[in-house]
Write a protein that holds these residues in place. Structure first.
Motif, PDB file in Angstrom:
ATOM      1  N   CYS A 202       0.799  -1.225   0.000  1.00  0.00           N
ATOM      2  CA  CYS A 202       0.000   0.000   0.000  1.00  0.00           C
ATOM      3  C   CYS A 202       0.830   1.272   0.000  1.00  0.00           C
ATOM      4  N   PHE A 203       2.138   1.149   0.241  1.00  0.00           N
ATOM      5  CA  PHE A 203       2.994   2.331   0.242  1.00  0.00           C
ATOM      6  C   PHE A 203       3.909   2.371  -0.982  1.00  0.00           C
ATOM      7  N   ASP A 204       3.675   1.481  -1.947  1.00  0.00           N
ATOM      8  CA  ASP A 204       4.402   1.524  -3.214  1.00  0.00           C
ATOM      9  C   ASP A 204       3.791   2.569  -4.136  1.00  0.00           C
ATOM     10  N   GLU A 205       4.537   2.916  -5.192  1.00  0.00           N
ATOM     11  CA  GLU A 205       4.043   3.832  -6.207  1.00  0.00           C
ATOM     12  C   GLU A 205       3.561   3.039  -7.411  1.00  0.00           C
ATOM     13  N   VAL A 206       2.431   3.492  -7.992  1.00  0.00           N
ATOM     14  CA  VAL A 206       1.828   2.804  -9.130  1.00  0.00           C
ATOM     15  C   VAL A 206       1.537   3.823 -10.215  1.00  0.00           C
ATOM     16  N   SER A 207       1.793   3.452 -11.474  1.00  0.00           N
ATOM     17  CA  SER A 207       1.484   4.320 -12.617  1.00  0.00           C
ATOM     18  C   SER A 207       0.875   3.497 -13.733  1.00  0.00           C
ATOM     19  N   LEU A 208      -0.053   4.134 -14.466  1.00  0.00           N
ATOM     20  CA  LEU A 208      -0.586   3.529 -15.681  1.00  0.00           C
ATOM     21  C   LEU A 208       0.339   3.875 -16.844  1.00  0.00           C
ATOM     22  N   GLN A 209       0.721   2.867 -17.603  1.00  0.00           N
ATOM     23  CA  GLN A 209       1.653   3.056 -18.716  1.00  0.00           C
ATOM     24  C   GLN A 209       0.909   2.948 -20.042  1.00  0.00           C
ATOM     25  N   ASN A 210       1.482   3.567 -21.070  1.00  0.00           N
ATOM     26  CA  ASN A 210       1.008   3.465 -22.457  1.00  0.00           C
ATOM     27  C   ASN A 210      -0.337   4.171 -22.648  1.00  0.00           C
ATOM     28  N   SER A 211      -0.848   4.082 -23.876  1.00  0.00           N
ATOM     29  CA  SER A 211      -2.074   4.774 -24.249  1.00  0.00           C
ATOM     30  C   SER A 211      -3.257   4.243 -23.458  1.00  0.00           C
ATOM     31  N   LEU A 212      -4.158   5.161 -23.078  1.00  0.00           N
ATOM     32  CA  LEU A 212      -5.338   4.778 -22.323  1.00  0.00           C
ATOM     33  C   LEU A 212      -6.517   4.427 -23.226  1.00  0.00           C
ATOM     34  N   VAL A 213      -6.482   4.854 -24.495  1.00  0.00           N
ATOM     35  CA  VAL A 213      -7.658   4.699 -25.346  1.00  0.00           C
ATOM     36  C   VAL A 213      -7.605   3.443 -26.198  1.00  0.00           C
ATOM     37  N   GLY A 214      -6.475   2.791 -26.283  1.00  0.00           N
ATOM     38  CA  GLY A 214      -6.404   1.532 -27.026  1.00  0.00           C
ATOM     39  C   GLY A 214      -6.311   1.747 -28.526  1.00  0.00           C
ATOM     40  N   ASN A 215      -5.927   0.725 -29.231  1.00  0.00           N
ATOM     41  CA  ASN A 215      -5.705   0.835 -30.672  1.00  0.00           C
ATOM     42  C   ASN A 215      -7.000   0.909 -31.466  1.00  0.00           C
ATOM     43  N   LYS A 216      -8.090   0.378 -30.920  1.00  0.00           N
ATOM     44  CA  LYS A 216      -9.334   0.297 -31.681  1.00  0.00           C
ATOM     45  C   LYS A 216     -10.222   1.526 -31.517  1.00  0.00           C
ATOM     46  N   LEU A 217      -9.859   2.450 -30.624  1.00  0.00           N
ATOM     47  CA  LEU A 217     -10.672   3.633 -30.394  1.00  0.00           C
ATOM     48  C   LEU A 217     -10.159   4.796 -31.228  1.00  0.00           C
ATOM     49  N   SER A 218     -11.057   5.466 -31.911  1.00  0.00           N
ATOM     50  CA  SER A 218     -10.686   6.594 -32.761  1.00  0.00           C
ATOM     51  C   SER A 218     -10.620   7.860 -31.916  1.00  0.00           C
ATOM     52  N   LEU A 219      -9.490   8.489 -31.885  1.00  0.00           N
ATOM     53  CA  LEU A 219      -9.277   9.687 -31.078  1.00  0.00           C
ATOM     54  C   LEU A 219      -9.481  10.906 -31.968  1.00  0.00           C
ATOM     55  N   THR A 220     -10.663  11.516 -31.891  1.00  0.00           N
ATOM     56  CA  THR A 220     -10.990  12.676 -32.715  1.00  0.00           C
ATOM     57  C   THR A 220     -10.804  13.958 -31.921  1.00  0.00           C
ATOM     58  N   ALA A 221     -11.010  15.090 -32.612  1.00  0.00           N
ATOM     59  CA  ALA A 221     -10.725  16.382 -31.986  1.00  0.00           C
ATOM     60  C   ALA A 221     -11.611  16.667 -30.787  1.00  0.00           C
ATOM     61  N   ASP A 222     -12.839  16.126 -30.771  1.00  0.00           N
ATOM     62  CA  ASP A 222     -13.752  16.429 -29.669  1.00  0.00           C
ATOM     63  C   ASP A 222     -14.058  15.211 -28.810  1.00  0.00           C
ATOM     64  N   SER A 223     -13.220  14.191 -28.867  1.00  0.00           N
ATOM     65  CA  SER A 223     -13.498  12.974 -28.109  1.00  0.00           C
ATOM     66  C   SER A 223     -12.776  12.981 -26.766  1.00  0.00           C
ATOM     67  N   SER A 224     -13.432  12.397 -25.781  1.00  0.00           N
ATOM     68  CA  SER A 224     -12.840  12.234 -24.463  1.00  0.00           C
ATOM     69  C   SER A 224     -13.297  10.896 -23.911  1.00  0.00           C
ATOM     70  N   PHE A 225     -12.453  10.270 -23.107  1.00  0.00           N
ATOM     71  CA  PHE A 225     -12.775   8.963 -22.549  1.00  0.00           C
ATOM     72  C   PHE A 225     -12.686   9.041 -21.031  1.00  0.00           C
ATOM     73  N   SER A 226     -13.662   8.434 -20.391  1.00  0.00           N
ATOM     74  CA  SER A 226     -13.705   8.440 -18.930  1.00  0.00           C
ATOM     75  C   SER A 226     -13.329   7.073 -18.382  1.00  0.00           C
ATOM     76  N   PHE A 227     -12.663   7.094 -17.257  1.00  0.00           N
ATOM     77  CA  PHE A 227     -12.234   5.871 -16.591  1.00  0.00           C
ATOM     78  C   PHE A 227     -12.567   5.993 -15.100  1.00  0.00           C
ATOM     79  N   TYR A 228     -12.788   4.844 -14.474  1.00  0.00           N
ATOM     80  CA  TYR A 228     -13.075   4.780 -13.046  1.00  0.00           C
ATOM     81  C   TYR A 228     -11.985   3.963 -12.358  1.00  0.00           C
ATOM     82  N   TRP A 229     -11.641   4.372 -11.142  1.00  0.00           N
ATOM     83  CA  TRP A 229     -10.623   3.613 -10.429  1.00  0.00           C
ATOM     84  C   TRP A 229     -10.862   3.704  -8.927  1.00  0.00           C
ATOM     85  N   ALA A 230     -10.330   2.724  -8.226  1.00  0.00           N
ATOM     86  CA  ALA A 230     -10.458   2.662  -6.770  1.00  0.00           C
ATOM     87  C   ALA A 230      -9.378   1.721  -6.239  1.00  0.00           C
ATOM     88  N   VAL A 231      -9.172   1.752  -4.935  1.00  0.00           N
ATOM     89  CA  VAL A 231      -8.149   0.914  -4.293  1.00  0.00           C
ATOM     90  C   VAL A 231      -8.777   0.216  -3.094  1.00  0.00           C
TER      91      VAL A 231
END
Length: 453
Positions: A202-231
């Motif tokens: 619980c006292f270690d450091e954690v980071s998310l690596q690489n792209s969050l949207v994945g290869n199959k998602l089209s990233l357009t000028a007005d697109s945004s993606f939401s994510f949920y997280w908890a511990v």
């Protein structure tokens, strides 16, 4: 062996010891009954039998708990507690937080977290001294909370080129405890707890690596993606079963790459059960007073979305078009660039009581009295209304917004009262009407406030 027999045995041993001393021989403790001092710990409010308690040397306890400490003695097969030990001991002395206390029973409050040592010294009638030590492991309450990305954070790089740190605070972990944290992350809030992505200290450091949207998602000028997280934290130690604690679920979203930002305004009508369609108007106005965009909804709960060029001091006007008892709301927000800005949910609340009025003043004696019930908010709950005439409950017919009540008065005059509330819990005014009977008609006067009758 009962206490009387044990005490007699002790006196006999003491007499033999004195006789030996008078002959010039030193006494041997082994010639008397074998006495073993020990400590018993119970909850502060416990006043039952102590036979089931064992000698305590290490105790795990929660902070701010109060306990009782008993000086106890095993003599042969018998056990003695509290004041019952004094025929066998000359002195009982506790050392607690640097203070010396002479008592057979001691209350102790575990106010501070950490390791606390209690010392007990007993002196028997042969002046033999015995020491006992008890150690408390006082645990502070465990708590885990999210630091970053905090709930609603909207500046995450969708390509995540520098990785995204996940940070939380774990409190209350003592030196004898271990805390293991499982990190959960998912784009679907409802299935979050089915998607663990890491198990760490619980006292270690954690980071998310690489792209969050994945290869199959089209990233357009007005697109945004939401994510949920908890511990979720699991705390273990040698003194207790594992305990679990979790953070709240937090949401973060990615930045958008166009020249506009997005405003999302969720809203809901509390306690609205009427079948009539309710319309909501939401208007976005600049600081100069220009209308930037507008939105109309016919749903009880909805989310208004606007694409707006970033600017400061934007006003958002939210109001019900046809339900005036739901008071309008005005939001003032600043819109940063490249963001999806989600406001707190706007709750429309009906705080205005319904009103009731007569159709007219006079009615046929064998007919019915008509009332009109008005509520321009959550709606009047006819199913839970009641009518009394001279405190006797009578039936009525209701087709919103009308309430039809049979005359039902068998005297020259009667008191009529109507009870009820709207779906938001606002009650009808506390009033009554006076029914005056005539030959062919009934005249109704009022309403009169009940406190003045």
């Amino acid at each position: 062996m009962n206490k009387i027999f044990a005490y007699a045995l002790f006196l006999a041993s003491l007499f033999i010891c004195m006789a030996l001393c008078s002959c010039g021989d030193n006494h041997l403790a082994s010639e008397g009954p074998q006495m073993y001092p020990y400590i018993i710990v119970t909850p502060d409010k416990y006043n039952g039998a102590l036979d089931g308690f064992v000698a305590s040397e290490k105790i795990y306890a929660a902070q701010n708990q109060t306990v009782k400490l008993y000086a106890a003695a095993a003599i042969g097969n018998s056990h003695f507690y509290g004041d019952d030990i004094f025929p066998y001991f000359k002195n009982v002395l506790w050392e607690v937080d640097g203070e010396l206390i002479s008592a057979s029973v001691l209350k102790y409050s575990l106010k501070d977290a950490g390791r606390k040592k209690i010392h007990l010294t007993v002196v028997d009638f042969w002046n033999d001294t015995t020491h006992r030590e008890l150690e408390f492991f006082v645990n502070a309450p465990n708590k885990i909370s999210i630091d970053f990305p905090y709930d609603g954070y909207n500046q995450v790089d969708p390509e995540n080129t520098q990785s995204l740190p996940l940070q939380w605070t774990m409190e209350g972990i003592d030196e004898w405890e271990n805390a293991t944290c499982t990190v959960f992350a998912c784009s679907d809030k409802d299935s979050l707890w089915d998607h663990p992505i890491a198990i760490v200290d619980c006292f270690d450091e954690v980071s998310l690596q690489n792209s969050l949207v994945g290869n199959k998602l089209s990233l357009t000028a007005d697109s945004s993606f939401s994510f949920y997280w908890a511990v979720k934290a699991v705390v273990t130690s040698e003194f207790q079963d594992p305990t679990t604690d979790s953070t709240e679920i937090a949401r973060f979203s990615t930045r958008i790459s166009g020249d506009k930002s997005v405003i999302k305004i969720p809203f809901v009508y509390d306690d609205y059960y009427d079948r009539e369609i309710n319309e909501t108007s939401i208007t976005v106005v600049s600081s100069a007073g220009d209308t930037l965009d507008s939105f109309i909804s016919q749903k009880k709960a909805d989310v208004a979305s606007f694409s707006i060029i970033p600017r400061s001091n934007v006003k958002v006007y939210i109001q019900s078009i046809n339900r005036r008892e739901y008071m309008p709301e005005v939001l003032s927000i600043d819109i940063p660039p490249n963001t999806v800005y989600v406001t707190d949910t706007v709750h429309f609340v009906d705080k205005i009581p319904p009103q009731i009025a007569l159709y007219r003043k006079s009615f046929a004696k064998l007919g019915s009295i008509g009332f009109y019930v008005y509520d321009d908010g959550s709606g009047f709950d006819f199913n839970n209304a009641a009518v009394t005439i001279d405190k006797d409950t009578v039936s009525f017919n209701a087709v919103s917004p009308n309430m039809i009540i049979p005359v039902g008065c068998h005297h020259d005059q009667c008191l009529l009262q109507v009870y009820g509330e709207d779906f938001a819990g606002n009650k009808l005014p506390d009033v009554s009407w006076l029914m005056i009977m005539r030959t062919d008609s009934v005249y109704v006067y009022g309403p009169y406030p009940n406190e003045e009758k």
